[in-house]
Design a protein around this motif. Structure first.
Motif, mmCIF file in Angstrom:
data_model
loop_
_atom_site.group_PDB
_atom_site.id
_atom_site.type_symbol
_atom_site.label_atom_id
_atom_site.label_comp_id
_atom_site.label_asym_id
_atom_site.label_seq_id
_atom_site.Cartn_x
_atom_site.Cartn_y
_atom_site.Cartn_z
ATOM 1 N N SER A 175 -5.559 -6.362 -10.905
ATOM 2 C CA SER A 175 -4.176 -6.685 -10.583
ATOM 3 C C SER A 175 -3.753 -5.805 -9.420
ATOM 4 O O SER A 175 -4.294 -4.726 -9.207
ATOM 5 C CB SER A 175 -3.264 -6.453 -11.795
ATOM 6 N N GLY A 176 -2.796 -6.302 -8.666
ATOM 7 C CA GLY A 176 -2.338 -5.540 -7.514
ATOM 8 C C GLY A 176 -1.185 -6.242 -6.818
ATOM 9 O O GLY A 176 -0.553 -7.136 -7.385
ATOM 10 N N VAL A 177 -0.955 -5.838 -5.573
ATOM 11 C CA VAL A 177 0.147 -6.366 -4.777
ATOM 12 C C VAL A 177 -0.414 -6.903 -3.461
ATOM 13 O O VAL A 177 -1.205 -6.221 -2.800
ATOM 14 C CB VAL A 177 1.200 -5.267 -4.501
ATOM 15 N N VAL A 178 0.003 -8.109 -3.097
ATOM 16 C CA VAL A 178 -0.432 -8.710 -1.836
ATOM 17 C C VAL A 178 0.162 -7.913 -0.677
ATOM 18 O O VAL A 178 1.379 -7.686 -0.631
ATOM 19 C CB VAL A 178 -0.006 -10.189 -1.744
ATOM 20 N N ILE A 179 -0.690 -7.481 0.261
ATOM 21 C CA ILE A 179 -0.203 -6.696 1.399
ATOM 22 C C ILE A 179 -0.352 -7.426 2.733
ATOM 23 O O ILE A 179 0.249 -7.029 3.721
ATOM 24 C CB ILE A 179 -0.895 -5.314 1.473
ATOM 25 N N GLU A 180 -1.154 -8.505 2.743
ATOM 26 C CA GLU A 180 -1.335 -9.262 3.988
ATOM 27 C C GLU A 180 -1.882 -10.637 3.633
ATOM 28 O O GLU A 180 -2.625 -10.777 2.664
ATOM 29 C CB GLU A 180 -2.314 -8.517 4.896
ATOM 30 N N VAL A 219 -5.213 -7.774 -0.984
ATOM 31 C CA VAL A 219 -4.471 -7.230 -2.115
ATOM 32 C C VAL A 219 -4.745 -5.735 -2.238
ATOM 33 O O VAL A 219 -5.902 -5.300 -2.158
ATOM 34 C CB VAL A 219 -4.883 -7.945 -3.427
ATOM 35 N N ASP A 220 -3.686 -4.965 -2.406
ATOM 36 C CA ASP A 220 -3.794 -3.544 -2.727
ATOM 37 C C ASP A 220 -4.039 -3.478 -4.231
ATOM 38 O O ASP A 220 -3.146 -3.804 -5.018
ATOM 39 C CB ASP A 220 -2.503 -2.829 -2.334
ATOM 40 N N ILE A 221 -5.239 -3.101 -4.631
ATOM 41 C CA ILE A 221 -5.623 -3.109 -6.043
ATOM 42 C C ILE A 221 -4.983 -1.928 -6.764
ATOM 43 O O ILE A 221 -5.136 -0.775 -6.345
ATOM 44 C CB ILE A 221 -7.164 -3.042 -6.200
ATOM 45 N N HIS A 222 -4.295 -2.215 -7.857
ATOM 46 C CA HIS A 222 -3.683 -1.165 -8.669
ATOM 47 C C HIS A 222 -4.511 -0.870 -9.916
ATOM 48 O O HIS A 222 -4.646 0.289 -10.311
ATOM 49 C CB HIS A 222 -2.266 -1.559 -9.075
ATOM 50 N N PHE A 223 -5.036 -1.921 -10.560
ATOM 51 C CA PHE A 223 -5.845 -1.759 -11.769
ATOM 52 C C PHE A 223 -7.021 -2.718 -11.735
ATOM 53 O O PHE A 223 -6.876 -3.857 -11.299
ATOM 54 C CB PHE A 223 -5.014 -2.034 -13.040
ATOM 55 N N THR A 224 -8.153 -2.257 -12.217
ATOM 56 C CA THR A 224 -9.334 -3.102 -12.381
ATOM 57 C C THR A 224 -9.854 -2.907 -13.788
ATOM 58 O O THR A 224 -10.015 -1.781 -14.243
ATOM 59 C CB THR A 224 -10.440 -2.733 -11.374
#
Length: 176
Positions: A99-104, A65-70
């Motif tokens: 939270s973030g976006v799945v990248i792989e 996951v590309d982390i956007h907020f912690t």
């Protein structure tokens, strides 16, 4: 460089000074893909730093996951101050929800998750990317902002534990 900016946000929503000139140390380093927050053994805010970490490919049941907020919780502050009981190297782990976006995704994980917005529960989530088991993520609707989603898991799990496990609330019960 993956991380572009990290700033303290004051309660009145004004931005404070950047904590780190994100991305600078990775210039010219092909082996470095992301950073993780580390705390020195002196347990001080002055000794917090981002360390470059080599990229980790997901295993068969994992997602990256590309982390956007912690979200940082009181427990994280207690760790930095040396007031939290720790086991082994746990003193370095900050951030239990993100939270973030799945990248792989790994070979046993649905490929449709790539590009999906997720919230994560785990440890050491104050990082630019995190590879976790697929059971540590949860999709959330687009109506929930990414920064808000990062704060939901611990609050929800705390309320659930208190009401269900400790309060033994059941279907039909009321909570005032």
């Amino acid at each position: 460089p993956v991380i572009k900016q990290m700033s303290l946000i004051q309660p009145d929503r004004t931005r404070a000074t950047s904590l780190f000139p994100m991305g600078t140390p990775a210039k010219g380093r092909a082996d470095v893909q992301h950073y993780e927050m580390r705390i020195g053994k002196s347990r001080s805010f002055d000794h917090m730093r981002f360390d470059a970490v080599p990229e980790q490919a997901p295993g068969p049941d994992e997602v990256k996951v590309d982390i956007h907020f912690t979200a940082l919780n009181y427990r994280d502050i207690m760790k930095v101050m040396g007031e939290y009981p720790l086991d082994g190297g746990d003193y370095m782990d900050l951030g239990d929800e993100s939270s973030g976006v799945v990248i792989e995704v790994g070979s046993n994980v649905d490929q449709h998750l790539v590009g999906q917005r997720v919230l994560l529960v785990g440890n050491n989530l104050l990082t630019s990317q995190k590879t976790v088991h697929k059971d540590q993520i949860l999709l959330f609707p687009k109506s929930v902002r990414m920064n808000s989603a990062a704060t939901l898991p611990v609050a929800y799990l705390t309320a659930h534990y208190g009401l269900v496990n400790r309060g033994q609330i059941r279907k039909g019960d009321r909570v005032l």
